[in-house]
Design an enzyme around this catalytic site. Structure first.
Site, mmCIF file in Angstrom:
data_model
loop_
_atom_site.group_PDB
_atom_site.id
_atom_site.type_symbol
_atom_site.label_atom_id
_atom_site.label_comp_id
_atom_site.label_asym_id
_atom_site.label_seq_id
_atom_site.Cartn_x
_atom_site.Cartn_y
_atom_site.Cartn_z
ATOM 1 N N HIS A 185 87.513 24.506 32.766
ATOM 2 C CA HIS A 185 88.362 25.687 32.876
ATOM 3 C C HIS A 185 87.859 26.763 31.926
ATOM 4 O O HIS A 185 87.083 26.508 31.006
ATOM 5 C CB HIS A 185 89.827 25.340 32.538
ATOM 6 N N ASP A 187 89.768 29.476 29.423
ATOM 7 C CA ASP A 187 91.104 29.525 28.836
ATOM 8 C C ASP A 187 91.991 30.573 29.495
ATOM 9 O O ASP A 187 91.608 31.746 29.599
ATOM 10 C CB ASP A 187 91.017 29.794 27.332
ATOM 11 N N HIS A 334 84.662 25.150 30.179
ATOM 12 C CA HIS A 334 84.545 24.028 29.251
ATOM 13 C C HIS A 334 85.568 22.947 29.566
ATOM 14 O O HIS A 334 86.536 23.179 30.302
ATOM 15 C CB HIS A 334 84.728 24.502 27.803
ATOM 16 N N ARG A 354 93.256 26.098 18.118
ATOM 17 C CA ARG A 354 92.439 27.065 18.851
ATOM 18 C C ARG A 354 92.974 28.462 18.613
ATOM 19 O O ARG A 354 94.180 28.698 18.697
ATOM 20 C CB ARG A 354 92.511 26.717 20.351
#
Length: 372
Positions: A185, A187, A334, A354
């Site tokens: 995906h 983000d 990723h 994150r």
């Protein structure tokens, strides 16, 4: 002059807001009595809500960089080692502290991330510099994104919590009915101005496993035949946050911002490098606008398989607790690789946070823009 008491103490309205705030822990306190980073453990603020993200002007820091990147890559310091992890994607840097970079170096880093997709820094003190400095570092590259449904760090709702341990298996349970834990995906690509740079640091890592893999969406695009490239360059695809929000509500999670959909160009052009990259992903892309259902499904499945299975345009990174990775969501997809046993104390806990910056409204070939 010393600050007055009024400057130091929170106001009555701030105290009332804090009292009304409902924070739920997403971990078992008894299992973390000796854990150094308890203040980064996952929580859910179940009170604060946010309106839809309004359009805003974004200027990529890479546009300010010297293309040769002399302040980052030509330091003549034997302790600084820069290594290409694969020919097409991924660079590793040791001997430089992110927390000590100058603005010139940060600008050059933004350009390097755009060119290489992901840059991995080893031997970092970033996790120990404190929330405010961590937040300040992220804000240099753009407006910080607040995840609409995810767990976060207490007092830093912009820090999306990455946590998988025996006391919280939510991330694993979501994929328990799948053959694989991987899911490529970009983000929160459903946002109208989806993310540019994401930074991830892990505070605790399994003794083995828990890697992350990235695919170069630039190289993936370049592998396509010319007729397919031409077809895709004129099309948009719908990216939707609705399934994520619906699943969160079904699972009893709080939705702090209502979901949105965006129709993004399937091929987007990076504002700094000018490179063309695929901008679809199995996580959030639902259909191609203007095509029949069967046509859309067939093309998307072809692209998803290409993104997920093309190991020759991917890089897989092994973590330790002093590693920080930064990637450009506009040119990569990723996936986490949850291949370790969270119930086995020898394999351990995977925990980090994150920081994600929002970028520009995507623009494709011949000026094809995102619409919603």
């Amino acid at each position: 002059m010393a600050p007055s008491v009024a400057d130091v103490l929170p106001s009555a309205s701030e105290l009332k807001e804090k009292a009304e705030q409902k924070i739920n822990r997403a971990y078992d306190e008894s299992q973390h009595a000796s854990y150094k980073y308890t203040h980064y453990l996952p929580v859910y603020d179940e009170t604060t809500t946010f309106p839809p993200t309004e359009p805003f002007e974004f200027v990529d820091r890479g546009l300010l960089a010297d293309k040769a990147k002399p302040h980052l890559l030509e330091l003549n310091d034997p302790n600084v080692v820069v290594t290409k992890l694969t020919p097409r994607v991924g660079t590793e840097i040791t001997g430089l502290q992110l927390s000590e970079l100058t603005d010139e170096q940060k600008n050059e880093l933004a350009l390097l991330i755009a060119e290489r997709g992901v840059v991995v820094f080893r031997g970092q003190n970033f996790k120990d510099i404190g929330v405010e400095k961590q937040k300040e570092f992220g804000q240099y590259f753009g407006r910080l994104h607040v995840h609409p449904v995810g767990a976060h760090v207490d007092g830093a709702i912009e820090f999306h919590n990455i946590y998988l341990g025996p006391d919280n298996l939510y991330r694993a349970q979501r994929r328990s009915e799948k053959l694989t834990t991987t899911g490529y995906h970009s983000d929160v690509s459903y946002e109208h101005q989806p993310p540019a740079i994401t930074l991830l640091t892990l505070l605790a890592v399994p003794s083995t496993g828990g890697d992350t893999a990235w695919t170069s969406q630039v190289a993936a695009y370049e592998r396509l035949s010319d007729p397919i490239k031409t077809l895709l360059e004129g099309l948009r695809a719908e990216h939707s946050g609705y399934p994520q929000a619906e699943n969160a509500r079904r699972d009893g999670k709080f939705v702090r911002r209502e979901p949105v959909k965006s129709d993004h160009p399937i091929v987007r052009v990076h504002p700094v490098t000018g490179q063309k990259a695929l901008f679809v992903n199995p996580g959030f892309t639902k259909k191609i606008i203007g095509l029949k259902t069967e046509e859309s499904d067939a093309i998307l499945q072809l692209l998803f398989k290409h993104i997920s299975q093309s190991a020759d345009v991917q890089v897989r990174v092994k973590w330790d607790d002093q590693t920080v990775s930064l990637w450009d969501n506009r040119v990569t997809a990723h996936t986490a690789i949850s291949d370790y046993d969270v119930h086995n104390e020898e394999e351990g806990l995977r925990h980090g946070f994150r920081i994600t910056t929002l970028g520009e409204r995507p623009v494709g070939v011949n000026g094809l823009e995102t619409v919603w």
